[in-house]
Design a protein around this motif. Structure first.
Motif, PDB file in Angstrom:
ATOM      1  N   LEU A  41       0.827  -1.199   0.000  1.00  0.00           N
ATOM      2  CA  LEU A  41       0.000   0.000   0.000  1.00  0.00           C
ATOM      3  C   LEU A  41       0.864   1.253   0.000  1.00  0.00           C
ATOM      4  CD1 LEU A  41      -2.819   1.203   0.177  1.00  0.00           C
ATOM      5  CD2 LEU A  41      -2.687   0.994   2.644  1.00  0.00           C
ATOM      6  N   LEU A  43       0.906   3.959  -3.094  1.00  0.00           N
ATOM      7  CA  LEU A  43       0.360   5.289  -2.850  1.00  0.00           C
ATOM      8  C   LEU A  43       1.432   6.363  -2.822  1.00  0.00           C
ATOM      9  CD1 LEU A  43      -2.380   4.547  -0.175  1.00  0.00           C
ATOM     10  CD2 LEU A  43      -2.617   4.738  -2.638  1.00  0.00           C
ATOM     11  N   GLN A  82      -4.149   2.080  -7.479  1.00  0.00           N
ATOM     12  CA  GLN A  82      -4.264   2.517  -6.093  1.00  0.00           C
ATOM     13  C   GLN A  82      -5.491   1.894  -5.421  1.00  0.00           C
ATOM     14  OE1 GLN A  82      -3.814   6.609  -5.107  1.00  0.00           O
ATOM     15  NE2 GLN A  82      -2.237   7.006  -6.629  1.00  0.00           N
ATOM     16  N   ILE A 110      -5.362  -0.596  -2.135  1.00  0.00           N
ATOM     17  CA  ILE A 110      -6.104  -0.339  -0.894  1.00  0.00           C
ATOM     18  C   ILE A 110      -6.951  -1.550  -0.525  1.00  0.00           C
ATOM     19  CG2 ILE A 110      -7.954   1.049   0.130  1.00  0.00           C
ATOM     20  CD1 ILE A 110      -6.870   3.431  -1.520  1.00  0.00           C
ATOM     21  N   GLN A 136      -4.688  -4.567   0.573  1.00  0.00           N
ATOM     22  CA  GLN A 136      -4.118  -4.374   1.902  1.00  0.00           C
ATOM     23  C   GLN A 136      -5.191  -4.515   2.980  1.00  0.00           C
ATOM     24  OE1 GLN A 136      -0.843  -3.878   2.140  1.00  0.00           O
ATOM     25  NE2 GLN A 136      -0.834  -3.921   4.374  1.00  0.00           N
ATOM     26  N   ALA A 137      -6.370  -3.961   2.714  1.00  0.00           N
ATOM     27  CA  ALA A 137      -7.454  -4.025   3.697  1.00  0.00           C
ATOM     28  C   ALA A 137      -7.877  -5.467   3.961  1.00  0.00           C
ATOM     29  CB  ALA A 137      -8.645  -3.207   3.210  1.00  0.00           C
ATOM     30  N   ILE A 158     -13.335   0.452   5.373  1.00  0.00           N
ATOM     31  CA  ILE A 158     -12.309   1.375   4.903  1.00  0.00           C
ATOM     32  C   ILE A 158     -12.917   2.781   4.898  1.00  0.00           C
ATOM     33  CG2 ILE A 158     -10.791   2.018   2.992  1.00  0.00           C
ATOM     34  CD1 ILE A 158     -11.014  -0.893   2.010  1.00  0.00           C
ATOM     35  N   LEU A 209     -12.191   6.708   3.795  1.00  0.00           N
ATOM     36  CA  LEU A 209     -11.356   7.641   3.034  1.00  0.00           C
ATOM     37  C   LEU A 209     -12.047   8.998   3.025  1.00  0.00           C
ATOM     38  CD1 LEU A 209      -8.911   8.233   1.170  1.00  0.00           C
ATOM     39  CD2 LEU A 209     -10.354   7.537  -0.756  1.00  0.00           C
ATOM     40  N   LEU A 266      -6.884   8.028   5.496  1.00  0.00           N
ATOM     41  CA  LEU A 266      -7.274   6.666   5.111  1.00  0.00           C
ATOM     42  C   LEU A 266      -7.156   5.807   6.363  1.00  0.00           C
ATOM     43  CD1 LEU A 266      -7.972   4.495   2.954  1.00  0.00           C
ATOM     44  CD2 LEU A 266      -5.519   4.149   2.675  1.00  0.00           C
ATOM     45  N   ARG A 276      -3.690   4.543   7.964  1.00  0.00           N
ATOM     46  CA  ARG A 276      -2.818   3.928   6.976  1.00  0.00           C
ATOM     47  C   ARG A 276      -2.304   5.012   6.028  1.00  0.00           C
ATOM     48  NH1 ARG A 276      -2.527   0.733  10.225  1.00  0.00           N
ATOM     49  NH2 ARG A 276      -3.099  -1.490  10.227  1.00  0.00           N
ATOM     50  N   ALA A 287      -2.062   7.393   3.310  1.00  0.00           N
ATOM     51  CA  ALA A 287      -3.173   7.950   2.527  1.00  0.00           C
ATOM     52  C   ALA A 287      -2.706   8.348   1.132  1.00  0.00           C
ATOM     53  CB  ALA A 287      -3.756   9.165   3.238  1.00  0.00           C
TER      54      ALA A 287
END
Length: 578
Positions: A149, A153, A193, A197, A200-201, A209, A211, A220, A231, A233
């Motif tokens: 992630l 990002l 991206q 996300i 990873q989640a 999640i 955002l 994030l 996390r 962002a």
């Protein structure tokens, strides 16, 4: 295999010859493998099937519970067995000992895979057998790239249009990045991206999640085991594009930024489908996005593993096996009520009874049970669906939630006409369901005669087994635990207390997973009289305590003294008068 799976299970007494015949018929009618037919029919759990195969082939059984299905982190096993090979062949390396490599796999008879492992590792193979759900969960945790992630990002992203030209896939594959060749470079970066996300989640067992944008920064956050954690962002100028990508996947209006929107889509991740529910809400600094991840592979349908104390489980199942009556499970949103009720249905399910459920939404697909999704927009509400159910000759009915007087009245009518009805309510404790139902219009004398059981639940975080350390509470806390948990102080030498620390395996939270705590009250004659005559909640609570049933706080202390969770966790989740 020399024998069919059902023959192996019959030899070991797991299923009967009659059940074997039903399994073959079910498999033929539904075009499913025998193993799936056995589990979907409810004759054996995945764990029972795996243990039976372990005994038949004389190959050790590996699970997280027995401590074997835990890959060694310090032996560079990822380099010996690469992730791609492990996923393609459904294996997980466990440890290296001398010239032997221990691996967990689903099919110990697959000599081709075992020979490939020998050639790849240059070692002899020591096989262990495990279940698919456990193997996938361990594989996800073991091969997780925690830096994925942050790497994605942190790549340079130039500002671009917010109407990302993404494809409208019915099911999005997030193991790899899709459709990059068909997109402009900027658009493909946003797709990458979003995929990062989501990956990873899921790997971190995230339920939600968040955002959102603020004046100077982007936030994030992942909700893991009930708590939110920050996390890495995305860049501020990429947020609108990411939200637009999510809107396209969930078939929302990307041009509408003034009104809240809700939708959903399904992603394909490591051999399983995961539903993602989407909520977009306009805020001061731009739209806020919340994604709810519904990973069916992590749902626990075994009632023995939910967190019931033996007496609570017995009381719940006794009520669930009654021919008619009302059962209500209370608790806040996200406390696991649907999981508990579905586990109960799975336990009592039989082909001799007609089971029907009315849910919003249908979270777990249950074999042998008719499940209906409510659709208020076209008039299919809980109340309307329940009235229709009564003409479908049901024996057991699950109503997802009682939200209004009309639904409460329909549930009572169903119970009084010879049906068992299970449902949920939003109240602070189990006994709070009684005044809530009376307030919804149920007559006290009818409620007193039809109510079979009320229960409440919360979810508490389970200590990470890899980093928890022994802990001795102070004298005041120990006295409180004994008093509120109704415990015998003479047994304190057998109690085990731990505190949370944090390590890479639990993402430095100190906890790994959650378990339910319950209060379960079967209606007795004294409680029925109170409901009928006075509806006095204080008297009702006193009568319930006199029955010897544990409340939420007491059940929580029983989890603490067994080293499952911490004192702080119970104090933060429950109140003393519950």
């Amino acid at each position: 295999m020399a024998k069919q799976l059902d023959e192996i299970l019959m030899d070991q007494g797991v299923i009967t010859p009659e059940q074997s015949k039903q399994v073959h018929l079910y498999a033929k009618q539904n075009n499913t493998p025998i193993a799936e037919a056995i589990m979907q029919s409810g004759f054996a759990t995945e764990e029972q099937v795996t243990i039976a195969l372990s005994k038949h082939f004389s190959i050790p059984y590996a699970s997280k519970e027995n401590g074997i299905l835990v890959p060694e982190k310090e032996q560079n096993l990822q380099e010996i067995i690469p992730e791609k090979f492990a996923r393609e062949n459904m294996i997980v390396p466990l440890f290296v000992e001398d010239d032997s490599l221990a691996v967990a796999l689903l099919d110990p008879t697959n000599l081709f895979v075992i020979e490939n492992i020998k050639m790849m590792s240059g070692k002899q193979v020591q096989p262990f057998i495990t279940s698919k759900s456990q193997l996938l969960a361990v594989m996800d945790a073991f091969y997780t790239n925690k830096n994925l992630l942050e790497e994605v990002l942190n790549e340079t992203v130039h500002s671009g249009p917010t109407d990302v030209n993404a494809a409208d896939e019915e099911e999005v594959e997030v193991t790899g990045v899709l459709d990059l060749d068909r997109m402009a470079p900027t658009a493909s970066q946003y797709v990458k991206q979003v995929n990062a996300i989501l990956r990873q989640a899921i790997s971190e067992r995230t339920s939600d999640i968040h955002l959102e944008m603020f004046d100077e920064r982007v936030s994030l956050r992942f909700r893991i085991d009930g708590s939110l954690y920050e996390r890495t962002a995305p860049a501020k100028d990429a947020v609108n594009a990411i939200i637009s990508r999510i809107k396209i996947l969930s078939k929302l209006d990307i041009a509408e930024k003034r009104l809240p929107q809700d939708g959903s889509f399904t992603i394909r991740y490591q051999n399983r489908s995961i539903e993602v529910r989407v909520s977009v809400c306009p805020a001061v600094y731009g739209e806020k996005l919340v994604l709810r991840i519904l990973d069916k592979g992590t749902g626990e349908m075994n009632i023995d593993k939910l967190g019931f104390e033996p007496d609570q489980k017995k009381a719940f199942l006794e009520a669930a096996n009654l021919p008619h009556g009302l059962i209500f499970l209370t608790g806040p949103t996200g406390s696991g009520k649907s999981t508990t009720l579905n586990a109960v249905l799975t336990t009592i399910r039989t082909s001799e009874l007609n089971f029907m459920t009315l849910e919003d939404p249908v979270e777990y697909k249950l074999a042998g049970i008719s499940q209906v999704q409510v659709k208020p927009a076209i008039g299919l509400t809980f109340a309307a669906g329940l009235r229709s159910f009564l003409r479908q000759d049901p024996d057991v009915i699950l109503v997802g939630e009682v939200r209004d007087n009309e639904t409460a009245e329909a549930c009572l009518k169903a119970a009084l006409t010879g049906h068992l009805v299970l449902s949920t309510l939003h109240t602070n404790d189990a006994l709070g369901a009684v005044p809530r139902l009376i307030d919804m219009g149920m007559e006290p004398f009818l409620l007193a005669s039809s109510l079979a059981l009320v229960a409440a639940q919360r979810l508490v975080r389970v200590l990470c087994p890899h980093c928890k350390v022994p802990h001795i509470p102070d004298a005041a806390t120990m006295e409180r635990i004994i008093r509120e948990g109704h415990l015998n102080p003479r047994e304190r030498n057998s109690w085990t207390f731990f505190r949370a620390v944090g390590c890479p395996r639990c993402f430095n939270t100190g906890y790994s997973g959650r378990r339910a705590i319950y209060e379960v009250y079967r209606m007795n004659e004294e409680m029925r009289n109170i409901i009928y005559k006075t509806q006095d909640l204080i008297a009702l609570r006193k009568a319930a305590n006199n029955s010897g049933a544990l409340n939420l706080r007491a059940n929580g202390w029983h989890k603490v003294i067994r080293g499952i969770t911490t004192v702080d966790e119970i104090l933060s989740i429950t109140t003393a008068d519950e």
